[in-house]
Design a protein around this motif. Sequence first.
Motif, short mmCIF file in Angstrom:
data_model
loop_
_atom_site.label_atom_id
_atom_site.label_comp_id
_atom_site.label_asym_id
_atom_site.label_seq_id
_atom_site.Cartn_x
_atom_site.Cartn_y
_atom_site.Cartn_z
N SER B 72 -32.02 106.98 65.77
CA SER B 72 -30.90 106.76 64.85
C SER B 72 -29.54 106.99 65.52
CB SER B 72 -31.02 107.69 63.65
OG SER B 72 -32.13 107.34 62.88
N ALA B 73 -29.50 107.85 66.55
CA ALA B 73 -28.21 108.25 67.14
C ALA B 73 -27.52 107.06 67.79
CB ALA B 73 -28.42 109.37 68.15
N ASP B 94 -32.01 107.49 59.97
CA ASP B 94 -32.05 108.74 59.20
C ASP B 94 -30.83 109.64 59.37
OD1 ASP B 94 -32.49 109.78 61.70
OD2 ASP B 94 -34.41 110.72 61.23
N THR B 95 -29.71 109.10 59.85
CA THR B 95 -28.48 109.89 59.88
C THR B 95 -27.80 109.72 58.52
OG1 THR B 95 -28.31 109.31 62.22
CG2 THR B 95 -26.42 110.42 61.22
N HIS B 96 -28.10 110.66 57.60
CA HIS B 96 -27.70 110.48 56.20
C HIS B 96 -26.23 110.11 56.03
CE1 HIS B 96 -31.44 111.79 54.11
NE2 HIS B 96 -31.67 112.34 55.29
N LYS B 98 -24.21 108.55 57.84
CA LYS B 98 -23.78 107.24 58.33
C LYS B 98 -24.52 106.07 57.67
CE LYS B 98 -22.14 108.99 62.76
NZ LYS B 98 -22.41 109.14 64.19
N HIS B 102 -24.04 101.91 58.16
CA HIS B 102 -25.18 101.16 58.70
C HIS B 102 -25.60 100.06 57.71
CE1 HIS B 102 -28.55 100.48 61.35
NE2 HIS B 102 -29.45 100.83 60.44
N SER B 120 -33.53 102.76 56.53
CA SER B 120 -33.75 104.14 56.08
C SER B 120 -35.07 104.30 55.33
CB SER B 120 -32.57 104.62 55.23
OG SER B 120 -31.37 104.53 55.98
N GLY B 155 -34.39 117.15 66.84
CA GLY B 155 -33.00 117.38 67.20
C GLY B 155 -32.74 118.82 67.61
#
Lengths: 328, 328
Positions: B72-73, B94-96, B98, B102, B120, B155
């Motif tokens: 996701s990054a 899964d970067t809530h 952002k 997206h 997602s 992470g």
Amino acid sequence: MSIRIGIYGYGNLGRGVESAICQNPDMTLAAVFTRRDPASVSLATADVPVVSASDVEKYVGKIDVMIICGGSATDLPIQTPYLAKYFPVIDSFDTHAKIPDHFSNVDAAAKEGKHTAMISVGWDPGMFSLSRFYASAILPDGEDYTFWGKGVSQGHSDAIRRIDGVLDAKQYTVPVQEALNAVRSGSAPKLTTRQKHTRECFVVAKPGADLKRIENEIKTMPNYFADYDTTVHFISMEELKRDHSEIPHGGFVIRTGRTGKNGDHRHVIEYSLKLDSNPEFTSSVLIAYARAVFRLQNEGNFGCKTVFDIPPVYLSSKPLSEIIKNLL
Amino acid sequence: MSIRIGIYGYGNLGRGVESAICQNPDMTLAAVFTRRDPASVSLATADVPVVSASDVEKYVGKIDVMIICGGSATDLPIQTPYLAKYFPVIDSFDTHAKIPDHFSNVDAAAKEGKHTAMISVGWDPGMFSLSRFYASAILPDGEDYTFWGKGVSQGHSDAIRRIDGVLDAKQYTVPVQEALNAVRSGSAPKLTTRQKHTRECFVVAKPGADLKRIENEIKTMPNYFADYDTTVHFISMEELKRDHSEIPHGGFVIRTGRTGKNGDHRHVIEYSLKLDSNPEFTSSVLIAYARAVFRLQNEGNFGCKTVFDIPPVYLSSKPLSEIIKNLL
């Protein structure tokens, strides 16, 4: 513009719907329909007409969604197909074995009337069905378990009340903790009816009644109690009213499954409910899906639907962008 | 006719998707795309081409749904919009924070390419989001809680590995049992970050490294550990490999709410997952929703979708009548 809700049948469920409408600002209660004398029914909401069920057809065009709050045994099989000809409708029909027939009847009537109809909306059938469905779609190699309780079964309570010498009774369905633990461990146990639930009965007997006979009649009653470990407590009417006047319920839907090489990795998906009031929770589910019925009706998507057909976003009054931002 | 799946990126998630395809007879793996030298990648499935990511556009028309298995990054923000121009796609971004950006990027690309795209999809975001959504739609007067674990946070493990003197590390996120109990009681507690989760770290240090300094650097690391009660265990590489090579995870989504007069009746809705393998479970969710992407694409329903948009029935290969009979 508010969604105008009609309530057809004003018992526990109808009162629950009335109460749930207050929590949903995009809805208003337009009318309550009853088979009783309307003058004998007083609502919790001010300035809402109570109408005789026989006059319901006069309300075509004044109700956006009719929430049908009758019983599954004899009311809904008649009421839902009848009303689907005149209104968008939703019910909580819960006789699992008869759902396919009910679906066909309601589907034909709704299509004839050009209406959206939804059946079997509540928690089981309803949210439990959805949980079983999602879990089995995600884990195709697995097994499903549904446990109910601890909670009051109206049907079992009624069955006890029909026994000679019984004044009143309340029956609780109780899941067996050891069975729940075995399922959660992922060991995929095969469980008998007796291993999954016990039944606990609180009975008020008539003065002088033969308690031994009543207890025996309960415990040996086919379908209802014979296949379960059943406990019978005789109590006074005062105790029944004091300790057993609420209608709590709940339960657990669990799917265990395997993924990966040789199914080495186990997964447990569990959905559970703990409800102080069975009818009020069922009503809350009905109200959320009534919003979906309203939208599908406006899209011209007619016929009978179930929880499996409804895009989740249709349940909410909030805009999609806000839902994505706050809940995704 | 089988749904032809492409896997873009062959790490833990890609391998999980490959494995999940075997559990779904209506799907076949058509090709795997990799940024590595394709000759260096060997699949678990026989007779499936491994293709250089730079050749992906040659596969237009040969892939029904592309499952994008990047991170996701940095990967997905580029890959998903790019691939959505050429294929129906699905990812597990899964970067809530952002997600709205997206969504916009993928939506524009998918509409330009006339494709269905989903973002997602997994368990959080994914099944947990759905659980939060359904519960809040049903109980508008209530509060949401999400707990994660016990499970490995990639992470946080990476963050420890970047500390000078650390050879390898694994970090577990652990929900606090007292907090879970307080939430389930329906008392609607306000909980701080520290009260909800603890963090447990298993660290392999270089020979001669200053363990006190490493422990201190972990425990005071802003965002990752400073706000939590963190435990650090130094272990050997053998112990790490023996006891901490799996990637389990899970968690709990709980909504408590009130209904009825004065909110007298309380309800608890809980959804929980206990997963032996985080990537394999995420893959299983992706595969089920890939089926929905395939169907929406065939209906010409283009643009970016999330789990909130998808009628549940689209996830299953089974006919609706069978689903109604067996699961409703």
